[in-house]
Scaffold this active site. Structure first.
Site, mmCIF file in Angstrom:
data_model
loop_
_atom_site.group_PDB
_atom_site.id
_atom_site.type_symbol
_atom_site.label_atom_id
_atom_site.label_comp_id
_atom_site.label_asym_id
_atom_site.label_seq_id
_atom_site.Cartn_x
_atom_site.Cartn_y
_atom_site.Cartn_z
ATOM 1 N N ASP A 30 0.862 -1.190 0.000
ATOM 2 C CA ASP A 30 0.000 0.000 0.000
ATOM 3 C C ASP A 30 0.893 1.233 0.000
ATOM 4 O O ASP A 30 2.002 1.210 0.561
ATOM 5 C CB ASP A 30 -0.909 -0.003 1.244
ATOM 6 N N THR A 121 -13.230 -4.569 -8.742
ATOM 7 C CA THR A 121 -14.361 -4.537 -9.676
ATOM 8 C C THR A 121 -14.081 -3.468 -10.719
ATOM 9 O O THR A 121 -13.996 -2.286 -10.393
ATOM 10 C CB THR A 121 -15.662 -4.226 -8.914
ATOM 11 N N GLU A 155 -13.890 -10.637 -7.368
ATOM 12 C CA GLU A 155 -14.230 -11.164 -6.030
ATOM 13 C C GLU A 155 -15.728 -11.026 -5.809
ATOM 14 O O GLU A 155 -16.363 -10.137 -6.371
ATOM 15 C CB GLU A 155 -13.452 -10.414 -4.946
ATOM 16 N N ARG A 158 -18.702 -10.890 0.669
ATOM 17 C CA ARG A 158 -19.612 -9.959 1.340
ATOM 18 C C ARG A 158 -18.962 -9.444 2.608
ATOM 19 O O ARG A 158 -18.350 -10.230 3.348
ATOM 20 C CB ARG A 158 -20.905 -10.676 1.746
ATOM 21 N N CYS A 264 -20.522 -1.652 -2.782
ATOM 22 C CA CYS A 264 -20.608 -2.353 -4.072
ATOM 23 C C CYS A 264 -21.889 -2.102 -4.851
ATOM 24 O O CYS A 264 -21.830 -1.590 -5.977
ATOM 25 C CB CYS A 264 -20.428 -3.849 -3.854
HETATM 26 C C1 UDX Z 1 -22.047 -7.399 -2.091
HETATM 27 C C2 UDX Z 1 -22.151 -8.755 -2.798
HETATM 28 O O1 UDX Z 1 -23.028 -9.612 -2.055
HETATM 29 C C3 UDX Z 1 -20.776 -9.370 -2.968
HETATM 30 O O2 UDX Z 1 -20.890 -10.591 -3.692
HETATM 31 C C4 UDX Z 1 -19.924 -8.363 -3.740
HETATM 32 O O3 UDX Z 1 -18.702 -8.854 -4.082
HETATM 33 C C5 UDX Z 1 -19.812 -7.078 -2.948
HETATM 34 O O4 UDX Z 1 -21.137 -6.558 -2.774
HETATM 35 P P1 UDX Z 1 -21.840 -6.533 0.400
HETATM 36 O O5 UDX Z 1 -21.952 -5.168 -0.165
HETATM 37 O O6 UDX Z 1 -20.789 -6.812 1.412
HETATM 38 O O7 UDX Z 1 -21.614 -7.617 -0.759
HETATM 39 O O8 UDX Z 1 -23.229 -6.860 1.115
HETATM 40 P P2 UDX Z 1 -24.527 -7.747 0.850
HETATM 41 O O9 UDX Z 1 -24.630 -8.771 1.906
HETATM 42 O O10 UDX Z 1 -24.607 -8.215 -0.523
HETATM 43 O O11 UDX Z 1 -25.663 -6.640 1.120
HETATM 44 C C6 UDX Z 1 -25.730 -5.444 0.366
HETATM 45 C C7 UDX Z 1 -26.875 -4.594 0.815
HETATM 46 O O12 UDX Z 1 -28.129 -5.182 0.468
HETATM 47 C C8 UDX Z 1 -26.954 -4.355 2.320
HETATM 48 O O13 UDX Z 1 -27.295 -3.003 2.568
HETATM 49 C C9 UDX Z 1 -28.056 -5.273 2.792
HETATM 50 O O14 UDX Z 1 -28.692 -4.833 3.955
HETATM 51 C C10 UDX Z 1 -28.990 -5.218 1.598
HETATM 52 N N1 UDX Z 1 -29.863 -6.413 1.468
HETATM 53 C C11 UDX Z 1 -29.316 -7.633 1.242
HETATM 54 C C12 UDX Z 1 -31.246 -6.257 1.541
HETATM 55 O O15 UDX Z 1 -31.759 -5.150 1.745
HETATM 56 N N2 UDX Z 1 -32.029 -7.372 1.387
HETATM 57 C C13 UDX Z 1 -31.525 -8.611 1.154
HETATM 58 O O16 UDX Z 1 -32.291 -9.561 1.020
HETATM 59 C C14 UDX Z 1 -30.109 -8.751 1.093
#
Ligand code: UDX
Length: 434
Positions: A30, A121, A155, A158, A264
């Protein structure tokens, strides 16, 4: 294998640990020296389950080292994963500045064959750009030109589950047309108990965006449906459970709530929309997905406002600031928009989150941060649950009701039982719930 990871953000740190767990020696590079020093002492900049213990184990066994020396890091490692950020530009497209900087350093210090793997990404076509940037830097800095390959390997981890996801992925996507590169990546992932899908770089790049866009679509679909459920007295949770039993639909990512956030989904949906408009194509479903996500907190706040007869001088306890549980990440968290809306309407806003902090600028508008949900709820007119931290479902809700001025609760994550909360005496509002 000796592996270099460029970038020690969420993905970088997780991949450093995952590759060390898989038996490799890993260098994390980094540009931020301070961060590098702290990481070498085992101090992490993020809250994420399992990372701290795993990091100190590998630091002790010298399987991980962090460095701010680009030359040494690149020259001592033949496999280089790019895990730098690709933040959104003002127009919604992805900013490739950090990827380009990494490419220029690789081209400058390359001293033999290198496999460069893009894990960040990055939009379709980035792998091709990376080849060009590395080549140009090589020509500029070196007399001898060394061979290299650039592959895409997105990747899917989550936050809150990052290391477990990195170690047990659903699939490994390799975007490469080079046999040498593909063989190295297959060796690296040989312990992964999942399909390894090999395709061209462009397809790999789009698989990442399309996957996130599809998951965001499921969420916006159920959130919009929840509005119809509200009108018709139908419970969206029951509907989602019944739908999810169909294998073609699946039960995951059908939880209605205040909308998706994080580093993301919002960014990747915008980047895909930007790319589409750049190609003069309309991705109308995705435009709607983003629009529904923007309006979902507004819709829920309007319902609460109606119930309370206005927000002015009302004390509102907001439980949860992070965009989801098990992380301190507040990037694009819908909770922030909700807090801002309440403040704009002159409510007194008290906030609790087990680990995440309210952005400093909101303190100027009078937000109070509370160390417990109880303190936040004292004399409150309403509670708004923004993050489904498991501890909120275990709160002593009868006691919480007693200390509130008016027992109104908007469960923005549908995490509590409507029946139980109403039995306790709460004026319970869920998202699309009866
Ligand atoms: C996401 C993807 O899942 C992952 O594969 C990618 O590489 C990065 O982005 P992340 O952002 O860590 O991961 O969180 P995730 O668990 O996917 O949830 C994203 C958002 O959606 C959260 O705010 C969560 O609360 C919301 N969510 C998720 C809902 O509102 N309803 C659901 O059923 C699932």
């Amino acid at each position: 294998m000796n592996i270099l990871i460029i970038g020690t953000g969420y993905v970088g740190i997780t991949m450093i640990l995952a590759f060390a767990e898989m038996g490799n020696r890993v260098t994390g590079y980094d540009t931020d020296r301070e961060k590098v020093n702290r990481l070498n002492m085992g101090l992490l900049p993020i809250h994420e389950p399992e990372l701290k213990e795993t990091l100190s184990k590998h630091l002790q066994h010298n399987r991980i080292v962090f460095s701010a020396d680009a030359e040494k890091s690149i020259q001592h490692n033949d496999v280089i994963f790019i895990c730098v950020g690709t933040p959104a530009r003002a127009d919604g497209g992805a900013n490739l500045r950090y990827i380009k900087l990494a490419a220029e350093q690789i081209g400058r210090y390359i001293n033999g064959y290198k496999l460069v793997v893009i894990k960040s990404t990055a939009p379709v076509g980035t792998q091709q750009k990376m080849v060009r940037w590395i080549s140009l830097a090589q020509i500029h800095y070196n007399n001898v030109l060394h061979p290299f390959d650039v592959s895409s390997n997105p990747e899917f981890l989550r936050e809150g589950n990052a290391l477990a996801d990195a170690l047990n992925p659903d699939r490994v996507i390799i975007g490469s047309t080079s046999k040498r590169a593909t063989d190295i990546l297959k060796t690296i992932y040989n312990k992964a108990a999942c399909p390894v899908f090999i395709t061209r770089p462009k397809e790999a790049e789009l698989i990442k965006y399309a996957s996130n866009a599809f998951l965001a679509t499921k969420i916006s679909f159920i959130n919009e449906l929840s509005r119809l459920c509200d009108k018709m007295g139908v419970d969206v949770r029951e509907v989602a459970s019944g739908m999810g039993m169909d294998k073609r639909i699946g039960s995951l990512f059908l939880k209605a709530g205040i909308g998706y956030g994080g580093s993301c989904f919002p960014k990747d949906v915008s980047a895909l929309l930007w790319e589409a408009s750049n190609q003069q194509i309309s991705l109308s479903i995705l435009e709607k997905v983003a629009e529904i996500n923007r309006s979902q907190p507004i819709y829920l706040m309007a319902r609460l406002k109606e119930r309370l007869g206005g927000f002015s001088n009302r004390i509102i306890a907001v439980l949860g600031v992070s965009f989801k549980p098990d992380t301190d990440d507040i990037r694009e968290s819908p909770a922030i928009g909700i807090i801002q809306k309440l403040l704009a309407e002159k409510a007194v806003v008290r906030v609790h989150d087990p680990v995440a902090r309210v952005p400093a600028q909101l303190f100027d508008y009078g937000v109070e941060e509370c160390v417990s949900p109880r303190l936040a709820a004292k004399d409150a007119d309403a509670i708004v649950i923004c993050t489904d931290w498991p501890q909120y479902s275990k709160l002593n809700w009868p006691q919480m009701k007693k200390i509130m001025k008016f027992p109104c609760i908007l469960d923005g994550r549908n995490m509590l039982s409507a029946k139980t909360m109403r039995r306790i005496g709460f004026d319970y509002m869920g998202v699309g719930s009866r």
